[in-house]
Design an enzyme around this catalytic site. Structure first.
Site, mmCIF file in Angstrom:
data_model
loop_
_atom_site.group_PDB
_atom_site.id
_atom_site.type_symbol
_atom_site.label_atom_id
_atom_site.label_comp_id
_atom_site.label_asym_id
_atom_site.label_seq_id
_atom_site.Cartn_x
_atom_site.Cartn_y
_atom_site.Cartn_z
ATOM 1 N N ASN A 1 0.876 -1.176 0.000
ATOM 2 C CA ASN A 1 0.000 0.000 0.000
ATOM 3 C C ASN A 1 0.911 1.224 0.000
ATOM 4 O O ASN A 1 1.418 1.627 1.048
ATOM 5 C CB ASN A 1 -0.901 -0.034 1.239
ATOM 6 N N LYS B 1 3.239 0.728 3.205
ATOM 7 C CA LYS B 1 2.954 -0.364 4.140
ATOM 8 C C LYS B 1 3.047 -1.676 3.373
ATOM 9 O O LYS B 1 2.710 -1.721 2.181
ATOM 10 C CB LYS B 1 1.527 -0.221 4.683
ATOM 11 N N HIS C 1 -18.014 1.470 7.021
ATOM 12 C CA HIS C 1 -16.556 1.508 7.255
ATOM 13 C C HIS C 1 -16.283 2.832 7.953
ATOM 14 O O HIS C 1 -16.321 3.895 7.330
ATOM 15 C CB HIS C 1 -15.818 1.401 5.914
ATOM 16 N N GLY D 1 -13.646 4.883 10.009
ATOM 17 C CA GLY D 1 -12.268 5.025 10.479
ATOM 18 C C GLY D 1 -11.894 6.484 10.450
ATOM 19 O O GLY D 1 -12.753 7.353 10.610
ATOM 20 N N GLY E 1 -11.005 7.875 7.777
ATOM 21 C CA GLY E 1 -11.885 8.130 6.627
ATOM 22 C C GLY E 1 -13.058 7.165 6.763
ATOM 23 O O GLY E 1 -12.850 6.025 7.179
ATOM 24 N N ARG F 1 -12.155 15.419 7.591
ATOM 25 C CA ARG F 1 -12.928 15.782 6.386
ATOM 26 C C ARG F 1 -14.374 16.097 6.752
ATOM 27 O O ARG F 1 -14.942 15.473 7.645
ATOM 28 C CB ARG F 1 -12.915 14.629 5.377
ATOM 29 N N ASP G 1 -8.912 12.301 16.182
ATOM 30 C CA ASP G 1 -8.996 10.908 16.624
ATOM 31 C C ASP G 1 -10.208 10.708 17.529
ATOM 32 O O ASP G 1 -10.371 11.402 18.534
ATOM 33 C CB ASP G 1 -7.700 10.545 17.361
ATOM 34 N N ARG H 1 -10.902 8.530 19.694
ATOM 35 C CA ARG H 1 -10.629 8.238 21.110
ATOM 36 C C ARG H 1 -10.424 9.522 21.910
ATOM 37 O O ARG H 1 -10.962 9.677 23.005
ATOM 38 C CB ARG H 1 -9.377 7.359 21.241
ATOM 39 N N GLY I 1 -11.395 1.212 12.182
ATOM 40 C CA GLY I 1 -10.981 1.642 13.524
ATOM 41 C C GLY I 1 -12.116 1.996 14.463
ATOM 42 O O GLY I 1 -12.218 1.452 15.565
ATOM 43 N N GLY J 1 -15.568 1.711 13.756
ATOM 44 C CA GLY J 1 -16.630 0.706 13.657
ATOM 45 C C GLY J 1 -16.323 -0.552 14.447
ATOM 46 O O GLY J 1 -17.206 -1.180 15.017
HETATM 47 P P1 AMP Z 1 -8.692 3.673 10.858
HETATM 48 O O1 AMP Z 1 -8.657 4.814 9.889
HETATM 49 O O2 AMP Z 1 -9.553 2.547 10.409
HETATM 50 O O3 AMP Z 1 -7.339 3.240 11.323
HETATM 51 O O4 AMP Z 1 -9.421 4.240 12.186
HETATM 52 C C1 AMP Z 1 -8.911 5.291 12.942
HETATM 53 C C2 AMP Z 1 -9.974 5.711 13.961
HETATM 54 O O5 AMP Z 1 -10.340 4.571 14.737
HETATM 55 C C3 AMP Z 1 -9.496 6.772 14.929
HETATM 56 O O6 AMP Z 1 -10.480 7.790 15.027
HETATM 57 C C4 AMP Z 1 -9.372 6.043 16.262
HETATM 58 O O7 AMP Z 1 -9.746 6.835 17.333
HETATM 59 C C5 AMP Z 1 -10.327 4.871 16.102
HETATM 60 N N1 AMP Z 1 -9.805 3.724 16.844
HETATM 61 C C6 AMP Z 1 -8.800 2.963 16.467
HETATM 62 N N2 AMP Z 1 -8.538 2.011 17.419
HETATM 63 C C7 AMP Z 1 -9.410 2.223 18.412
HETATM 64 C C8 AMP Z 1 -9.668 1.610 19.698
HETATM 65 N N3 AMP Z 1 -8.949 0.568 20.121
HETATM 66 N N4 AMP Z 1 -10.662 2.105 20.431
HETATM 67 C C9 AMP Z 1 -11.403 3.141 20.011
HETATM 68 N N5 AMP Z 1 -11.213 3.758 18.805
HETATM 69 C C10 AMP Z 1 -10.227 3.311 18.025
#
Ligand code: AMP
Length: 401
Positions: free
Chosen positions: A7, A14, A208, A210, A212, A241, A283, A285, A331, A333
């Protein structure tokens, strides 16, 4: 057969080396800050790892790091490079040209290059990645490209057209393409498997969520609509975004602030969403923690995200005419059970009923159904696995060739 999945981004790359006999991950890693200063991370399937700063001026130099790590005495997982049978690349934008994965040829590289105007950062980086890969692994190792947009290519024209003058569709291919297709494809197929049903008989909404995020309506295994558009900016609110908004907001702010198109692009893609609303972080979290501590704007960001998810599920239920399953992935979801709970509790009108205890435990890689036996719609949490789809497509095309 061992397949290397790549990727390539503009400054990162990656990788995963997958053994297709049991689909286990032999090694994975990341080349970061390519062309800046350079940082390399590699972890073998058994936990052996290395991490160090190293200057990588371009993608070819990044591939040399990957190659060296894969065959390294201490952290390596293969004896010689010839054990890598094929390489699969993730490509963001396949436009209207690529409706499925294909073997790489010079013509394919040129076609991906021709789509750079539609995804300037991503496709340009992918082309660099493919060419660097050929430099390092040689022309005899087959390479395959798997497109984020391909799974969405079944969308009907009514769903993918924008109501701007038709000439812009003809001149510049301005239309909805959708992204995260490989993820939506993986989780929808896995959902059908978990339900023990043929995907052809199912109507699903896959979320999905995350950094994004995109939501997709899938009828009988075919995408009928998806929330991302010409670019990954459309749809639900994301980390930085905006998601969908009245286009006049763009011209209004641009005129008031005197922003150029490129400055507006930065505002909409990098300064908005969770970050822009909460002022805390992109983020989830961090935003949830701030809301918990009483930050009202962080709470607003969360409420808006959940509201957007709810609206798309409602709209796509109308598009599908019925919904058999809703899937949460990526992430947020996969990990943020409170968003799933808050959204699903508002879907009672569809007959959705989730088990709050099961939902709360479905985090950190847990796969499973979170809806109750009484629920009229099955709700699943399914960790996504785009790499395995890329590896499977690569193997299938190489075997066919
Ligand atoms: P991704 O783009 O799929 O890597 O997702 C990133 C998003 O997922 C971020 O906003 C993170 O806060 C959330 N995320 C990732 N891991 C966790 C976790 N263990 N607990 C809560 N949220 C998470």
């Amino acid at each position: 057969m061992k397949i290397l999945v790549i990727n390539a981004g503009s400054s990162s790359m990656k990788y995963q080396l997958i053994d297709m006999t049991d689909e286990s991950i032999l090694a994975k890693g990341n080349c970061e800050r390519i062309g800046i200063d350079g940082h390399f991370k590699h972890t073998a399937g058994d936990g052996r790892s290395c991490e160090y700063d190293v200057v990588m001026n371009n993608h070819t130099e990044a591939f040399i790091q990957i190659k060296n790590a894969l065959i390294d005495e201490k952290v390596g997982v293969i004896k010689e490079l010839s054990e890598v049978s094929a390489i699969g690349h993730r490509i963001v934008q396949g436009g209207s040209i690529f409706k499925e994965s294909v073997l790489v040829t010079e013509k394919v590289i040129e076609d991906i290059e021709s789509l750079i105007p539609l995804a300037p950062l991503h496709n340009a980086a992918h082309v660099q990645g493919i060419r660097a890969c050929i430099d390092v692994f040689g022309k005899d190792v087959p390479e395959v490209v798997v497109f984020d947009t391909a799974f969405h290519s079944t969308m009907p024209q009514t769903a993918y057209m924008y109501a701007v003058p038709y000439e812009y569709y003809e001149k510049y291919a301005v239309r909805r393409y959708g992204f995260h297709g490989t993820s939506h494809r993986y989780v929808s197929a896995r959902c059908a498997e978990l339900m023990g049903k043929d995907i052809k008989d199912l109507k699903m909404i896959t979320c999905h969520l995350g950094n994004g995020s995109s939501i997709t309506a899938i009828d009988g295994g075919k995408v009928v609509d998806t929330s991302m558009g010409l670019t990954p900016l459309d749809g639900i609110m994301m980390g930085t975004r905006t998601g969908c908004l009245d286009p006049s907001v763009v011209t209004f702010i641009a005129e008031k602030e005197g922003f150029t198109p490129s400055e507006m692009d930065t505002l909409l893609n990098k300064k908005s969403g969770f970050l822009g609303i909460s002022g805390v972080s992109s983020d989830d979290r961090d935003v949830c923690a701030a809301a918990e501590a009483g930050n009202a704007r962080a709470q607003l960001a969360i409420d808006m995200l959940e509201y957007h998810i709810l609206k798309y599920i409602g709209a796509y239920t109308a598009v599908l005419g019925r919904v058999d399953a809703i899937v949460f992935t990526a992430g947020i979801g996969e990990n943020q059970s409170s968003h799933r709970e808050n959204v699903c509790h508002k879907l009672g009108y569809l007959g959705v009923e989730i088990d709050d205890k099961v939902n709360a435990k479905a985090i950190r890689g847990v796969e499973g159904k979170i809806s109750t036996e009484n629920s009229k719609v099955d709700v699943f949490v399914i960790p996504t696995n785009e790499e395995i789809v890329i590896a499977r497509d690569t193997m299938a095309l190489v075997n066919k060739a």
